[in-house]
Scaffold this motif. Structure first.
Motif, PDB file in Angstrom:
ATOM      1  N   LEU A  93      11.823  34.538  15.349  1.00 29.72           N
ATOM      2  CA  LEU A  93      12.383  35.790  14.840  1.00 29.72           C
ATOM      3  C   LEU A  93      11.517  36.999  15.159  1.00 29.72           C
ATOM      4  O   LEU A  93      12.005  38.132  15.126  1.00 29.72           O
ATOM      5  N   ARG A  94      10.252  36.781  15.484  1.00 24.80           N
ATOM      6  CA  ARG A  94       9.345  37.891  15.776  1.00 24.80           C
ATOM      7  C   ARG A  94       9.112  38.104  17.275  1.00 24.80           C
ATOM      8  O   ARG A  94       8.421  39.055  17.658  1.00 24.80           O
ATOM      9  N   LEU A  95       9.640  37.252  18.125  1.00 24.61           N
ATOM     10  CA  LEU A  95       9.429  37.414  19.561  1.00 24.61           C
ATOM     11  C   LEU A  95       9.951  38.775  20.020  1.00 24.61           C
ATOM     12  O   LEU A  95      11.028  39.214  19.617  1.00 24.61           O
ATOM     13  N   GLU A  96       9.188  39.437  20.887  1.00 23.93           N
ATOM     14  CA  GLU A  96       9.579  40.761  21.368  1.00 23.93           C
ATOM     15  C   GLU A  96      10.530  40.663  22.555  1.00 23.93           C
ATOM     16  O   GLU A  96      10.481  41.481  23.476  1.00 23.93           O
ATOM     17  N   LEU A  97      11.386  39.674  22.546  1.00 22.59           N
ATOM     18  CA  LEU A  97      12.368  39.533  23.611  1.00 22.59           C
ATOM     19  C   LEU A  97      13.595  38.825  23.047  1.00 22.59           C
ATOM     20  O   LEU A  97      13.496  38.103  22.057  1.00 22.59           O
ATOM     21  N   PRO A  98      14.762  39.041  23.649  1.00 22.22           N
ATOM     22  CA  PRO A  98      15.983  38.392  23.158  1.00 22.22           C
ATOM     23  C   PRO A  98      15.900  36.879  23.298  1.00 22.22           C
ATOM     24  O   PRO A  98      15.256  36.350  24.211  1.00 22.22           O
ATOM     25  N   THR A  99      16.589  36.192  22.395  1.00 19.93           N
ATOM     26  CA  THR A  99      16.576  34.734  22.380  1.00 19.93           C
ATOM     27  C   THR A  99      18.001  34.200  22.305  1.00 19.93           C
ATOM     28  O   THR A  99      18.842  34.744  21.583  1.00 19.93           O
ATOM     29  N   VAL A 100      18.255  33.134  23.048  1.00 23.90           N
ATOM     30  CA  VAL A 100      19.580  32.514  23.091  1.00 23.90           C
ATOM     31  C   VAL A 100      19.412  31.009  22.934  1.00 23.90           C
ATOM     32  O   VAL A 100      18.618  30.390  23.645  1.00 23.90           O
ATOM     33  N   ALA A 101      20.154  30.426  22.006  1.00 23.52           N
ATOM     34  CA  ALA A 101      20.152  28.975  21.823  1.00 23.52           C
ATOM     35  C   ALA A 101      21.325  28.376  22.586  1.00 23.52           C
ATOM     36  O   ALA A 101      22.480  28.733  22.332  1.00 23.52           O
ATOM     37  N   ALA A 102      21.039  27.495  23.530  1.00 26.40           N
ATOM     38  CA  ALA A 102      22.063  26.735  24.242  1.00 26.40           C
ATOM     39  C   ALA A 102      22.207  25.408  23.515  1.00 26.40           C
ATOM     40  O   ALA A 102      21.480  24.446  23.782  1.00 26.40           O
ATOM     41  N   VAL A 103      23.124  25.364  22.557  1.00 22.41           N
ATOM     42  CA  VAL A 103      23.251  24.213  21.663  1.00 22.41           C
ATOM     43  C   VAL A 103      24.095  23.153  22.366  1.00 22.41           C
ATOM     44  O   VAL A 103      25.322  23.125  22.268  1.00 22.41           O
ATOM     45  N   ASP A 119      18.959  34.984  18.571  1.00 22.99           N
ATOM     46  CA  ASP A 119      19.853  36.141  18.517  1.00 22.99           C
ATOM     47  C   ASP A 119      21.288  35.801  18.899  1.00 22.99           C
ATOM     48  O   ASP A 119      22.229  36.436  18.424  1.00 22.99           O
ATOM     49  N   HIS A 120      21.457  34.827  19.761  1.00 18.68           N
ATOM     50  CA  HIS A 120      22.791  34.471  20.271  1.00 18.68           C
ATOM     51  C   HIS A 120      22.849  32.958  20.397  1.00 18.68           C
ATOM     52  O   HIS A 120      21.871  32.330  20.814  1.00 18.68           O
ATOM     53  N   ARG A 121      24.004  32.385  20.046  1.00 12.88           N
ATOM     54  CA  ARG A 121      24.131  30.929  20.053  1.00 12.88           C
ATOM     55  C   ARG A 121      25.383  30.511  20.814  1.00 12.88           C
ATOM     56  O   ARG A 121      26.493  30.941  20.489  1.00 12.88           O
ATOM     57  N   VAL A 122      25.172  29.674  21.830  1.00 13.97           N
ATOM     58  CA  VAL A 122      26.259  29.109  22.628  1.00 13.97           C
ATOM     59  C   VAL A 122      26.334  27.622  22.311  1.00 13.97           C
ATOM     60  O   VAL A 122      25.360  26.897  22.521  1.00 13.97           O
ATOM     61  N   MET A 123      27.488  27.156  21.820  1.00 12.68           N
ATOM     62  CA  MET A 123      27.640  25.746  21.469  1.00 12.68           C
ATOM     63  C   MET A 123      28.484  25.005  22.498  1.00 12.68           C
ATOM     64  O   MET A 123      29.386  25.595  23.112  1.00 12.68           O
ATOM     65  N   ILE A 178      28.628  31.070  12.726  1.00 11.86           N
ATOM     66  CA  ILE A 178      27.421  30.286  13.005  1.00 11.86           C
ATOM     67  C   ILE A 178      27.065  30.383  14.486  1.00 11.86           C
ATOM     68  O   ILE A 178      25.891  30.526  14.846  1.00 11.86           O
ATOM     69  N   ALA A 179      28.051  30.268  15.339  1.00 11.97           N
ATOM     70  CA  ALA A 179      27.876  30.389  16.787  1.00 11.97           C
ATOM     71  C   ALA A 179      28.641  31.610  17.285  1.00 11.97           C
ATOM     72  O   ALA A 179      29.608  32.049  16.656  1.00 11.97           O
ATOM     73  N   HIS A 180      28.208  32.133  18.418  1.00 16.54           N
ATOM     74  CA  HIS A 180      28.873  33.291  19.003  1.00 16.54           C
ATOM     75  C   HIS A 180      29.958  32.899  20.001  1.00 16.54           C
ATOM     76  O   HIS A 180      30.961  33.601  20.143  1.00 16.54           O
ATOM     77  N   GLU A 181      29.744  31.789  20.692  1.00 19.05           N
ATOM     78  CA  GLU A 181      30.710  31.372  21.705  1.00 19.05           C
ATOM     79  C   GLU A 181      30.499  29.899  22.032  1.00 19.05           C
ATOM     80  O   GLU A 181      29.503  29.290  21.633  1.00 19.05           O
ATOM     81  N   ALA A 182      31.455  29.343  22.766  1.00 21.13           N
ATOM     82  CA  ALA A 182      31.381  27.946  23.187  1.00 21.13           C
ATOM     83  C   ALA A 182      31.539  27.865  24.697  1.00 21.13           C
ATOM     84  O   ALA A 182      32.089  28.771  25.338  1.00 21.13           O
ATOM     85  N   ALA A 187      28.357  23.633  31.237  1.00 21.56           N
ATOM     86  CA  ALA A 187      28.216  25.073  31.424  1.00 21.56           C
ATOM     87  C   ALA A 187      27.449  25.752  30.296  1.00 21.56           C
ATOM     88  O   ALA A 187      27.208  26.957  30.354  1.00 21.56           O
ATOM     89  N   VAL A 188      27.058  24.987  29.265  1.00 19.39           N
ATOM     90  CA  VAL A 188      26.386  25.595  28.109  1.00 19.39           C
ATOM     91  C   VAL A 188      25.104  26.307  28.525  1.00 19.39           C
ATOM     92  O   VAL A 188      24.882  27.478  28.181  1.00 19.39           O
ATOM     93  N   LEU A 189      24.247  25.622  29.267  1.00 21.87           N
ATOM     94  CA  LEU A 189      22.978  26.225  29.655  1.00 21.87           C
ATOM     95  C   LEU A 189      23.188  27.406  30.593  1.00 21.87           C
ATOM     96  O   LEU A 189      22.557  28.456  30.435  1.00 21.87           O
ATOM     97  N   ASP A 190      24.065  27.257  31.575  1.00 23.62           N
ATOM     98  CA  ASP A 190      24.324  28.355  32.509  1.00 23.62           C
ATOM     99  C   ASP A 190      24.845  29.586  31.776  1.00 23.62           C
ATOM    100  O   ASP A 190      24.448  30.723  32.079  1.00 23.62           O
ATOM    101  N   ARG A 191      25.738  29.381  30.815  1.00 22.59           N
ATOM    102  CA  ARG A 191      26.262  30.520  30.064  1.00 22.59           C
ATOM    103  C   ARG A 191      25.160  31.173  29.245  1.00 22.59           C
ATOM    104  O   ARG A 191      25.060  32.406  29.190  1.00 22.59           O
ATOM    105  N   ALA A 192      24.307  30.358  28.626  1.00 20.06           N
ATOM    106  CA  ALA A 192      23.203  30.909  27.846  1.00 20.06           C
ATOM    107  C   ALA A 192      22.254  31.717  28.725  1.00 20.06           C
ATOM    108  O   ALA A 192      21.775  32.792  28.327  1.00 20.06           O
ATOM    109  N   ILE A 193      21.971  31.227  29.929  1.00 18.32           N
ATOM    110  CA  ILE A 193      21.099  31.950  30.854  1.00 18.32           C
ATOM    111  C   ILE A 193      21.736  33.276  31.269  1.00 18.32           C
ATOM    112  O   ILE A 193      21.064  34.309  31.362  1.00 18.32           O
ATOM    113  N   THR A 194      23.047  33.270  31.497  1.00 17.24           N
ATOM    114  CA  THR A 194      23.742  34.503  31.856  1.00 17.24           C
ATOM    115  C   THR A 194      23.626  35.535  30.740  1.00 17.24           C
ATOM    116  O   THR A 194      23.323  36.713  30.989  1.00 17.24           O
ATOM    117  N   VAL A 195      23.875  35.107  29.515  1.00 14.49           N
ATOM    118  CA  VAL A 195      23.763  36.018  28.370  1.00 14.49           C
ATOM    119  C   VAL A 195      22.331  36.531  28.252  1.00 14.49           C
ATOM    120  O   VAL A 195      22.094  37.734  28.041  1.00 14.49           O
TER     121      VAL A 195
END
Length: 229
Positions: A93-103, A119-123, A178-182, A187-195
């Motif tokens: 939560l304190r990292l000075e950069l955006p974070t995305v969880a590729a669930v 900050d963003h969650r892709v399931m 809970i999640a922002h998108e699926a 494609a979960v990891l690729d989508r998370a990397i794109t975001v």
């Protein structure tokens, strides 16, 4: 053990990287696993320029959360162990950069909370649950975990998730906030990397400060050592 790689502006932290996904571990929070996460965060923080962080598991699990073998083997050390896990949430939560969880699969207990810290969650769309099983397991939510969940989720969703141990598939998780998108499994990891790449230019102390303001109440509890459970 977790491994960190970089794809242009995006760091990818893989909790495990087995040759065969069917052999992937559940990425539970062993002490060594938590130490590896901290080492990866050190490397990310030492980098310069636009950047974002993606975390992901492999196979069936994003993370199964607390390591029950640690819980069972050292009851007296449980408060310190759970405090250690909470510090990981606070660090994300304190990292000075955006974070995305590729669930990529199941996110249970503390693993579900780790995903919430991003900050963003892709399931993964076709299988895998986000779940807080503590009520079924007879385990409490210490103040830090309680504050994280209730800060990141609408009250009615947090209440249902915490009191009923409801399992949320991707479509339900999106509807609940809970999640922002699926995305499909491959494609979960690729989508998370794109975001993450789109968000990477936002990296700054200001970005971290805005996030800190949003979760200030949770951070104060996550920072506080647990003395008893």
């Amino acid at each position: 053990m977790p491994t960190l790689s970089r794809h242009e502006s995006v760091f990818v932290l893989r909790f495990s990287e087995p040759e065969n996904p069917a052999d992937a571990p559940d990425n539970a929070f062993s002490p060594d696993f938590l130490d590896s996460l901290d080492a990866a965060f050190d490397e990310v923080e030492a980098s310069e320029g636009p950047a974002a962080l993606v975390t992901t598991g492999a196979g069936k699990f994003y993370s199964n959360g607390l390591d029950l073998s640690v819980v069972a083997s050292d009851p007296a050390g449980l408060p310190a162990y759970v405090s250690r896990a909470q510090r990981v949430f606070a660090r994300v939560l304190r990292l000075e950069l955006p974070t995305v969880a590729a669930v990529n699969g199941h996110a249970f207990g503390a693993g579900a909370m780790l995903a919430l810290s991003h900050d963003h969650r892709v399931m993964r769309a076709d299988r895998g649950f986000w779940n807080l099983p503590e009520a079924q397991l007879g385990m409490p939510f210490p103040p830090g975990m309680n504050a994280l969940i209730t800060t990141r989720l609408p009250h009615t969703v947090a209440s249902t998730a915490m009191l009923t141990s409801k399992r949320y598939a991707a479509d339900e998780a999106i509807a609940a906030g809970i999640a922002h998108e699926a995305a499909e499994a491959d494609a979960v990891l690729d989508r998370a990397i794109t975001v993450a790449a789109e968000m990477a230019p936002l990296r700054s102390a200001n970005y971290a400060g805005i996030r800190t303001g949003l979760v200030a109440g949770a951070l104060s509890h996550l920072d506080e050592p647990i003395t008893r459970l």
